[in-house]
Design an enzyme around this catalytic site. Sequence first.
Site, PDB file in Angstrom:
ATOM      1  N   ASP A  30       0.847  -1.190   0.000  1.00 21.92           N
ATOM      2  CA  ASP A  30       0.000   0.000   0.000  1.00 21.92           C
ATOM      3  C   ASP A  30       0.884   1.242   0.000  1.00 21.92           C
ATOM      4  OD1 ASP A  30      -2.314   1.513   0.307  1.00 21.92           O
ATOM      5  OD2 ASP A  30      -1.999   1.641   2.456  1.00 21.92           O
ATOM      6  N   THR A  65      -3.319   5.227  -3.840  1.00 24.34           N
ATOM      7  CA  THR A  65      -2.258   5.951  -3.131  1.00 24.34           C
ATOM      8  C   THR A  65      -0.942   5.856  -3.883  1.00 24.34           C
ATOM      9  OG1 THR A  65      -1.983   3.951  -1.847  1.00 24.34           O
ATOM     10  CG2 THR A  65      -3.206   5.717  -0.843  1.00 24.34           C
ATOM     11  N   THR A  66      -0.717   4.728  -4.581  1.00 26.90           N
ATOM     12  CA  THR A  66       0.527   4.602  -5.338  1.00 26.90           C
ATOM     13  C   THR A  66       0.424   5.396  -6.635  1.00 26.90           C
ATOM     14  OG1 THR A  66       0.659   2.368  -4.488  1.00 26.90           O
ATOM     15  CG2 THR A  66       2.210   2.948  -6.181  1.00 26.90           C
ATOM     16  N   ASP A  69      -8.895  -0.715   2.030  1.00 26.44           N
ATOM     17  CA  ASP A  69      -8.893   0.030   0.770  1.00 26.44           C
ATOM     18  C   ASP A  69     -10.165  -0.278  -0.016  1.00 26.44           C
ATOM     19  OD1 ASP A  69      -6.507   1.041   1.415  1.00 26.44           O
ATOM     20  OD2 ASP A  69      -5.370   0.212  -0.250  1.00 26.44           O
TER      21      ASP A  69
END
Length: 527
Positions: A61, A94-95, A387
């Site tokens: 994550d 998020t990445t 997530d």
Amino acid sequence: MGVERIFKDEANEEKGERARMASFVGAMAIADLVKTTLGPKGMDKILQSTGRGREVTVTNDGATILKSLHIDNPAAKVLVDISKVQDDEVGDGTTSVVVLAGELLREAEKLVAAKIHPMTIISGFRMAAECARDALLQKVVDNKENAEKFKSDLMKIAMTTLSSKILSQDKEHFAQLAVDAVMRLKGSTNLESIQIIKKPGGSLKDSFLDEGFILDKKIGIGQPKRIENAKILVANTAMDTDKVKIYGARVRVDSMSKAAEIEGAEKQKMREKVQKIIAHGINCFVNRQLIYNFPEELFADAGILAIEHADFDGIERLALVTGGEIASTFDNPESVKLGHCKLIEEIMIGEDKLIHFSGVEMGQACTIVLRGASHHVLDEAERSLHDALCVLSQTVNDSRVLFGGGWPEMVMAKEVDELARKTPGKKSHAIEAFSRALVAIPTTIADNAGLDSAELIAQLRAEHQKEGCPAGIDVISGSVGDMAELGISESFKVKQAVLLSATEAAEMILRVDEIITCAPRRREDRM
């Protein structure tokens, strides 16, 4: 006497080119760090803390990785922040957001080297971001009206989110869990009432969704193990004062019998308190603090199930779920709101006994019990599931859906390219650069899967010249695939958040032309 003397000795400043270089390099380094975790074939990172116990986290994550890093570079910190915000706001992407911001800066660096002013680049990026967002808005699908289709959309989104995580092997199972849990929320984005309990043992496949609430406690000795139509009093009060606390109090007595009298009085006080609690007409008492043997005995005699030391999360959630309030005084029973549920019983999961409340007031509540080989696996599974839950709960509110697998980026890149051709002046270079940065996401997905990214992206671009084409990268077969058939979908809200946050972060870093590092504070000699 130069200007340099304004700052203290230790402070230093970097100006112009050097400052810009420092911020570009820092931001790109961060982007390259999390780049390899992107996509279904992304790899995990092990984070080892230097604190006591040397804890190890294995994660995929982006936000978790970046949160754990201690970074010196100021520009890199901006990227860490956007990834945190993305995590809080929509939970997933998020990445992507860091990779996109990093690529934008990489492109901007070339433009700055070609003597284009940062402000020109920024206004070009602004135009490009607007154009990209409109391109997505034209292509969104919204199945809110059709419940069947909407549910299958949710399933697809959940499976797409999970396929880049540790749960990818059992993604159908977990997607089903996540969708069921979110459907119970009936449109609220408050994930408080979905409780996740992690129990080592078994395999990830053994995880299940339980309707109702599970409290990670054992039932006391000599108490009823099963209660139907429970009336629950949730309290936060001290139930451990039936002995004189020798350490805290100094009592001078002239004989042992006086000490016994004091103890008797203490006991009486406790008995009265218990009587007051029983007067509420309850058959289950949950306390946040300890309950000593004597009051526990009194409760058991009255046939009341007393649960002690329920942690604060547990008790807040329990109050929320059963519709009660947390009480700490018991003098007027009519003003205390009791919680209700149909059945309280003890269940076993693995080796542990837990207390299960079923048929709770708030029909939205449920508990997901995760099983897995070790704590690391469970922590990562919880992050992945969290997530998925976040994305789903956002999608239930904003039900617009896009295809996944690099399709949205290609759609945006195509439109942004068109815009670059129409725009006169230097801005067009910036707009073109934006489109190249967008293509970096599908490129990275392909690279991580060990595919020939240049070939694939060229094929994709050709495919996307056709109207309404659903082509994206099919990582499993290693070719260009039809996203509609493969059921790879993403939430529009996530994509929009990625696009806008990344552009804004890149803008912010681009505006920098000077970095001033303050002098550290000195400790004065106190001698």
